[in-house]
Design a protein around this motif. Structure first.
Motif, PDB file in Angstrom:
ATOM      1  N   UNK A 151       8.853  -6.231  -1.411  1.00  0.00           N
ATOM      2  CA  UNK A 151      10.186  -6.624  -1.890  1.00  0.00           C
ATOM      3  C   UNK A 151      10.993  -7.275  -0.765  1.00  0.00           C
ATOM      4  N   UNK A 152      10.845  -6.749   0.455  1.00  0.00           N
ATOM      5  CA  UNK A 152      11.625  -7.299   1.566  1.00  0.00           C
ATOM      6  C   UNK A 152      11.123  -8.687   1.952  1.00  0.00           C
ATOM      7  N   UNK A 153       9.806  -8.843   2.005  1.00  0.00           N
ATOM      8  CA  UNK A 153       9.245 -10.145   2.325  1.00  0.00           C
ATOM      9  C   UNK A 153       9.615 -11.184   1.297  1.00  0.00           C
ATOM     10  N   UNK A 154       9.620 -10.774   0.022  1.00  0.00           N
ATOM     11  CA  UNK A 154       9.989 -11.721  -1.025  1.00  0.00           C
ATOM     12  C   UNK A 154      11.458 -12.131  -0.909  1.00  0.00           C
ATOM     13  N   UNK A 155      12.343 -11.165  -0.702  1.00  0.00           N
ATOM     14  CA  UNK A 155      13.774 -11.507  -0.632  1.00  0.00           C
ATOM     15  C   UNK A 155      14.044 -12.516   0.487  1.00  0.00           C
ATOM     16  N   UNK A 320      13.297 -11.902  -8.878  1.00  0.00           N
ATOM     17  CA  UNK A 320      13.253 -10.473  -8.540  1.00  0.00           C
ATOM     18  C   UNK A 320      12.087 -10.084  -7.643  1.00  0.00           C
ATOM     19  N   UNK A 321      10.904 -10.672  -7.836  1.00  0.00           N
ATOM     20  CA  UNK A 321       9.785 -10.344  -6.968  1.00  0.00           C
ATOM     21  C   UNK A 321       8.647 -11.327  -7.198  1.00  0.00           C
ATOM     22  N   UNK A 322       7.708 -11.337  -6.256  1.00  0.00           N
ATOM     23  CA  UNK A 322       6.503 -12.144  -6.413  1.00  0.00           C
ATOM     24  C   UNK A 322       5.292 -11.234  -6.366  1.00  0.00           C
ATOM     25  N   UNK A 323       4.240 -11.635  -7.063  1.00  0.00           N
ATOM     26  CA  UNK A 323       2.975 -10.911  -7.066  1.00  0.00           C
ATOM     27  C   UNK A 323       1.891 -11.900  -6.668  1.00  0.00           C
ATOM     28  N   UNK A 324       1.473 -11.840  -5.414  1.00  0.00           N
ATOM     29  CA  UNK A 324       0.532 -12.817  -4.883  1.00  0.00           C
ATOM     30  C   UNK A 324      -0.872 -12.241  -5.038  1.00  0.00           C
ATOM     31  N   UNK A 325      -1.327 -12.280  -6.269  1.00  0.00           N
ATOM     32  CA  UNK A 325      -2.610 -11.681  -6.633  1.00  0.00           C
ATOM     33  C   UNK A 325      -2.847 -11.948  -8.110  1.00  0.00           C
TER      34      UNK A 325
END
Length: 426
Positions: A151-155, A320-325
Motif C-alpha cells: 500500500x505504501x509503495x503504491x501510494x 486505491x491499490x495495485x496488484x502486480x501479479x
C-alpha cells in the motif's frame, strides 16, 4: 497462452508477494482456488497445484477446453504449512518429476505470483519465467513487483504518476492510533490498511465515534509490530472498480475492467464490463493504468497487473491499490475468452462470485442441476454457468462464473442459479 512451447502453470498462492507468509490461514484459503488454473492448460502443459483437483472437475475442464487428458500433467503437492510452493515441492521430492515433465522443450514457468522462491525454482528446474526472455530479466523486475504490491509503495508511485488518491498518511504500526485520531478530526471515518495485504485482509474501518471510546486502536497482527500501515479517509463509496492490463515488450494494453463485489472491504466477486453507474470513469482508469504500466515497463516488469479504484457518491474515482501479479480475475477472464472464442457470443459480459448452498453436494451433483435447468455453459451459444474452481471442501461454498450477452443477462442467470443450487438467502 499463445506460445507453442509448453507452460508449467505454478499455482503459488502461498507467496510473500501479496501478504506476509506468517498469515498462513488466509494464504491457505486462497490456495483452495488453485483448481481454476486448470483452465489455462493446453496440450503439453503441466499444472503444479498445492491442493488436489477432483477427477470430475478435470473431466469437465477438458471437455469444455477440448484438451486431451493424456496431453497434460497435474502435479499435486502435499501441504507443508505456510511456506512457498517451491519449498513444498522440494520437501515432497517432486523437483525431478517436474523437471522430467517439462523436458527439454523450452518450457516456461507461469507463476501466480512472481516472487523470489518462484524465480529460484525456475532456475533449479531449468525453466524461463513467462513472459520474460531470461531468468535474469524476471529477477530484475522483482524489486518493483514487491514494492507495488504494498500500500505504501503504491501510494508513493501513484502520487508521482498523478493519480487521485483518498486523503491519507503512511506510518509505522506504532503510530497508527495517533494518525487515525488526527485524521478523524477532519473525517467521519477512516480505513486502516496493512502495507502488504490483499483481498481486504487485515483492513479496519474506524469511525470518529468508535475511536472516542477506545484507549487503543485494535489491529490485526498483519505485518508484525513494526510494519508499515496506511490510514486514509473512508470515502462514501458507490462502487469498487478495477482495470486489468498487461505489460508487453512494446506496450501496455487494457485487458478488461469491471466492478468488484465486496463485503466489509473484502473481495467476494467481480462483474465485467463496468456498470452504467460508473462507466464514465473508464477512460480515467485506463489513463492511470497505462501510466502505471509504463512505469512498470521502465523497471523491467512484464505481464498482467491490476489497478483498483473507488468511485464515490459524486462519481469521482480515487485510485486505491495495485496488484502486480495474476489476480483473482486474470484466470477467469482468460477462461471466458477461451470458452467464447468462435461462439455466437464473442464479446461477453461475465461475472465471478461465490455463494453457499443450503445443503452440501459433490461436483457431479451440482453440474447435473445446472444441465437439467439448462443453465450450464453452452459452447455454441457462448453463454451459461461455469463451475470454475472445483467442488469446495465443505460441499457448500461454491465459486462460479456466469457468461452472458449483457450485464442484465448475467444478473438474470445469477438469480436463476441461486434457485437451482438453493443458495442461502436465495
Amino acid at each position: 497462452m499463445t506460445e507453442s512451447a509448453p507452460i508449467v502453470v505454478f499455482a503459488n498462492f502461498l507467496s510473500d508477494l501479496a501478504v506476509d507468509l506468517n498469515e498462513g490461514e488466509i494464504l491457505t484459503q486462497w490456495a483452495r482456488q488453485a483448481p481454476r488454473k486448470a483452465w489455462l492448460l493446453r496440450p503439453g502443459d503441466v499444472l503444479v497445484t498445492p491442493v488436489p483437483l477432483s477427477r470430475e472437475f478435470l473431466r469437465y475442464v477438458y471437455g469444455l477446453t477440448g484438451v486431451p487428458p493424456e496431453s497434460v500433467a497435474v502435479v499435486e503437492v502435499p501441504p507443508a504449512g505456510a511456506v512457498p510452493l517451491a519449498h513444498a515441492v522440494r520437501e515432497a521430492g517432486l523437483v525431478e518429476h517436474i523437471r522430467a515433465l517439462a523436458g527439454d522443450r523450452g518450457a516456461a514457468l507461469l507463476p501466480t505470483a512472481l516472487d523470489a522462491s518462484a524465480i529460484s525454482f525456475a532456475r533449479d528446474v531449468g525453466l524461463t519465467i513467462h513472459p520474460y526472455p531470461t531468468i535474469e530479466a524476471a529477477e530484475a523486475a522483482l524489486k518493483m513487483t514487491m514494492l507495488l504490491n504494498t500500500k505504501t509503495g503504491f501510494r508513493e508511485t501513484a502520487e508521482q504518476l498523478g493519480m487521485r488518491l483518498p486523503p491519507g498518511r503512511v506510518c509505522p504500526r506504532p503510530q497508527t492510533e495517533s494518525v487515525a485520531r488526527e485524521l478523524l478530526r477532519e473525517y467521519e471515518r477512516v480505513v486502516v490498511k496493512p502495507d502488504r495485504s490483499a483481498g481486504g485482509h487485515g483492513m479496519r474501518f474506524v469511525s470518529r465515534e468508535e475511536m472516542s471510546g477506545w484507549t487503543g486502536l485494535p489491529l490485526d497482527t498483519v505485518g508484525g509490530p513494526e510494519g508499515m500501515w496506511v490510514v486514509e479517509e473512508c470515502l462514501d463509496v458507490a462502487e469498487s472498480v478495477s482495470i486489468q492490463l498487461e505489460v508487453t515488450a512494446s506496450t501496455t494494453h487494457k485487458l478488461f475492467s469491471g466492478a468488484m463485489r465486496t463485503s466489509h472491504g473484502s473481495f467476494t466477486g467481480y462483474a465485467s464490463p463496468l456498470p452504467p453507474s460508473c462507466a464514465h470513469v473508464a477512460d480515467e482508469l485506463e489513463e492511470w493504468g497505462t501510466a502505471l504500466g509504463r512505469h512498470l515497463a521502465d523497471h523491467g516488469y512484464a505481464g498482467p497487473f491490476g489497478l483498483d479504484a473507488l468511485v464515490d457518491a459524486d462519481g469521482v474515482a480515487y485510485a486505491s491499490e495495485s496488484n502486480i501479479r495474476r489476480t483473482a480475475t486474470t484466470t477467469p477472464h482468460a477462461m471466458v475468452t477461451r470458452l467464447t472464442a468462435g461462439s455466437a457470443n464473442p464479446h461477453p459480459a461475465w461475472s465471478v462470485s461465490k455463494a453457499r448452498t443450503r445443503d452440501p453436494m459433490d461436483f457431479d451433483g451440482a453440474l447435473a442441476r445446472l444441465r437439467a435447468s439448462r443453465l450450464a455453459f453452452d459452447p455454441e451459444r457462448g453463454e451459461g454457468m461455469v463451475l470454475y474452481a472445483d467442488a469446495p471442501p465443505d460441499g457448500r461454498s461454491w465459486r462460479y462464473a456466469v457468461i452472458a450477452r449483457s450485464a442484465g443477462d448475467v444478473e438474470e442467470q445469477e438469480a436463476a442459479l441461486a434457485e437451482v443450487l438453493a443458495f442461502e438467502g436465495g
